[in-house]
Design an enzyme around this catalytic site. Structure first.
Site, short mmCIF file in Angstrom:
data_model
loop_
_atom_site.label_atom_id
_atom_site.label_comp_id
_atom_site.label_asym_id
_atom_site.label_seq_id
_atom_site.Cartn_x
_atom_site.Cartn_y
_atom_site.Cartn_z
N ASN A 1 3.75 6.96 6.55
CA ASN A 1 2.95 8.35 7.32
C ASN A 1 3.79 7.19 8.64
O ASN A 1 3.10 6.20 9.50
CB ASN A 1 1.40 8.39 7.87
CG ASN A 1 1.49 9.09 8.95
OD1 ASN A 1 2.26 9.78 9.68
ND2 ASN A 1 0.63 9.77 9.35
N TRP A 2 4.38 7.23 9.83
CA TRP A 2 5.55 6.04 10.68
C TRP A 2 4.50 6.05 12.10
O TRP A 2 4.46 5.44 12.85
CB TRP A 2 7.01 6.58 10.23
CG TRP A 2 7.07 6.39 9.48
CD1 TRP A 2 6.72 4.69 8.52
CD2 TRP A 2 8.83 6.29 9.23
NE1 TRP A 2 7.82 5.20 7.57
CE2 TRP A 2 8.86 5.43 7.94
CE3 TRP A 2 9.70 6.66 10.03
CZ2 TRP A 2 10.00 4.87 7.44
CZ3 TRP A 2 11.11 6.12 9.49
CH2 TRP A 2 11.17 5.60 8.00
N LYS A 3 3.45 8.05 11.90
CA LYS A 3 2.88 8.08 13.06
C LYS A 3 4.09 7.99 14.36
O LYS A 3 4.98 8.15 14.32
CB LYS A 3 1.69 7.63 13.20
CG LYS A 3 0.80 7.45 12.14
CD LYS A 3 -0.19 6.69 12.52
CE LYS A 3 -1.14 7.15 10.65
NZ LYS A 3 -2.21 5.81 11.16
N HIS B 1 -3.61 16.02 9.84
CA HIS B 1 -4.17 14.46 9.75
C HIS B 1 -5.35 14.30 10.88
O HIS B 1 -5.28 15.61 11.96
CB HIS B 1 -3.16 14.17 10.34
CG HIS B 1 -2.94 12.02 10.13
ND1 HIS B 1 -3.70 11.33 11.17
CD2 HIS B 1 -2.78 11.46 9.15
CE1 HIS B 1 -4.74 10.32 10.49
NE2 HIS B 1 -3.58 10.37 9.99
N GLU C 1 -6.11 12.88 12.92
CA GLU C 1 -5.75 12.18 14.65
C GLU C 1 -5.31 13.83 15.47
O GLU C 1 -5.46 13.99 16.32
CB GLU C 1 -4.43 11.09 14.99
CG GLU C 1 -4.60 9.80 14.37
CD GLU C 1 -4.36 9.30 13.71
OE1 GLU C 1 -2.47 9.49 13.73
OE2 GLU C 1 -4.42 7.90 13.14
N GLU D 1 -8.43 10.48 3.87
CA GLU D 1 -8.87 9.91 4.56
C GLU D 1 -9.16 10.04 5.20
O GLU D 1 -9.87 10.29 6.64
CB GLU D 1 -7.69 10.64 6.17
CG GLU D 1 -6.37 9.36 5.14
CD GLU D 1 -4.80 9.67 6.20
OE1 GLU D 1 -4.14 8.83 5.43
OE2 GLU D 1 -5.12 10.26 7.03
N GLY E 1 -6.38 2.70 10.93
CA GLY E 1 -5.96 1.86 11.68
C GLY E 1 -7.75 0.86 11.82
O GLY E 1 -7.54 0.53 13.18
N SER F 1 -6.04 2.30 5.95
CA SER F 1 -6.56 0.78 5.62
C SER F 1 -5.67 -0.04 4.38
O SER F 1 -6.04 -0.39 3.89
CB SER F 1 -6.82 -0.12 6.55
OG SER F 1 -7.74 0.52 7.72
N GLY G 1 -0.46 4.44 6.13
CA GLY G 1 -0.27 3.53 7.82
C GLY G 1 0.56 2.58 8.34
O GLY G 1 2.04 1.89 8.48
N GLY G 2 -0.19 2.17 8.92
CA GLY G 2 -0.02 1.26 9.14
C GLY G 2 1.34 -0.37 8.81
O GLY G 2 2.42 -0.62 8.98
P1 13P Z 1 -3.41 3.32 8.20
O1 13P Z 1 -2.92 3.21 6.50
O2 13P Z 1 -2.84 2.47 9.68
O3 13P Z 1 -4.75 2.75 8.52
O4 13P Z 1 -3.93 4.72 8.70
C1 13P Z 1 -3.70 5.82 7.98
C2 13P Z 1 -3.42 6.84 8.13
O5 13P Z 1 -3.67 7.76 9.51
C3 13P Z 1 -1.85 7.44 7.62
O6 13P Z 1 -2.31 8.90 7.46
#
Ligand code: 13P
Length: 259
Positions: free
Chosen positions: A11-13, A99, A101, A170, A176, A216, A237-238
């Site tokens: 997920n590149w956000k 998600h 967020e 999640e 994050g 993470s 994510g990251g």
């Molecule tokens: P991180 O891997 O950066 O913690 O993010 C997880 C995430 O929100 C994937 O959708």
């Protein structure tokens, strides 16, 4: 390890929305070539969706593309929104929905997320439906109450075509933050999600629905998380923004599923 084909999704956000997204996708395609037992998905911002899908098809890659959101109407006067059929036209086969967020910053409710998941399924777009508790909810002992409420709000939609939709657990406190859930903490919730699916939606949905872990995930912890029996992959994510790190996670899934 799961007996289901594992899925690693990046997920590149709000990152890599241009040419840089195509470069990252090409690197992911190379990593996926070495992992024939793993499904791989990348999720760029809308601006790069079609270009990334095009890059991957030029590379004849198995890597598939996900959008990060949709609006649950096919067309009409909804300025700024994007529909499931448009996402399919752009070359994506998946969409991440619900998600944390979006729940947190855009006030998306369980009811609205259900509408979005229904719209995705109606169009033939595969949803990755996200659920998870906040730190305050975990500390109050409400983890499963919250997770089951979110799950029950859409899971009946998965009975029509078991396995088509995917769930991502999640925990919000692990996103994050570098604070990863321990494999025991994650497996406990994943096993509970699977039991809940079995109880409410039947054996087929419980057995065929992939339940990914997100929060993470990185190369150094992927193996122990993915080694858990009810963890069928990862939503990253990251670490998905960095080709070498994402390749390590894909390789960890391949090592577990090929063995
Ligand atoms: P991180 O891997 O950066 O913690 O993010 C997880 C995430 O929100 C994937 O959708």
């Amino acid at each position: 390890m799961t007996t289901r084909t594992p899925l690693i999704a990046g997920n590149w956000k709000l990152n890599k929305g241009g040419e840089d997204g195509c470069e990252l996708a090409a690197a992911v395609a190379r990593a996926a070539e070495k992992a024939p037992h793993v499904s791989v998905v990348v999720s760029p911002p809308f601006t790069a969706l079609a270009a990334v899908a095009h890059t991957l098809s030029e590379e004849k890659s198995r890597v598939e593309v996900a959008a990060q959101n949709l609006y649950p109407k096919d067309s009409g006067a909804f300025t700024g929104e994007i529909s499931a059929p448009m996402i399919l036209t752009a070359g994506a086969k998946w969409v991440i929905l619900g998600h944390s967020e979006r729940r947190q910053y855009f006030a998306e409710s369980n009811a609205f997320i259900r509408e979005k998941i229904a719209a995705a399924l109606a169009a033939g777009l595969r949803p990755i439906a996200c659920i998870g508790e906040t730190l305050a909810e975990r500390e109050a002992g409400k983890t499963l109450d919250v997770v089951f409420e979110q799950l029950d709000s859409f899971a009946d939609l998965f009975t029509k075509d078991p396995g088509f939709g995917v769930i991502a657990y999640e925990p919000v406190w692990a996103i994050g933050t570098g604070k990863v859930a321990t494999p025991e903490q994650a497996e406990e919730v994943h096993a509970a999600i699977r039991s809940r699916l079995r109880e409410k939606q039947g054996e087929k949905v419980a057995e065929q629905t992939l339940v990914l872990y997100g929060g993470s995930v990185k190369g150094s912890n992927a193996k122990e998380l993915l080694g858990c029996p009810n963890i069928d992959g990862a939503l990253v994510g990251g670490a998905s923004l960095e080709p070498a790190g994402f390749a390590e996670i894909i390789a960890a899934a391949e090592a577990l599923s090929a063995s």
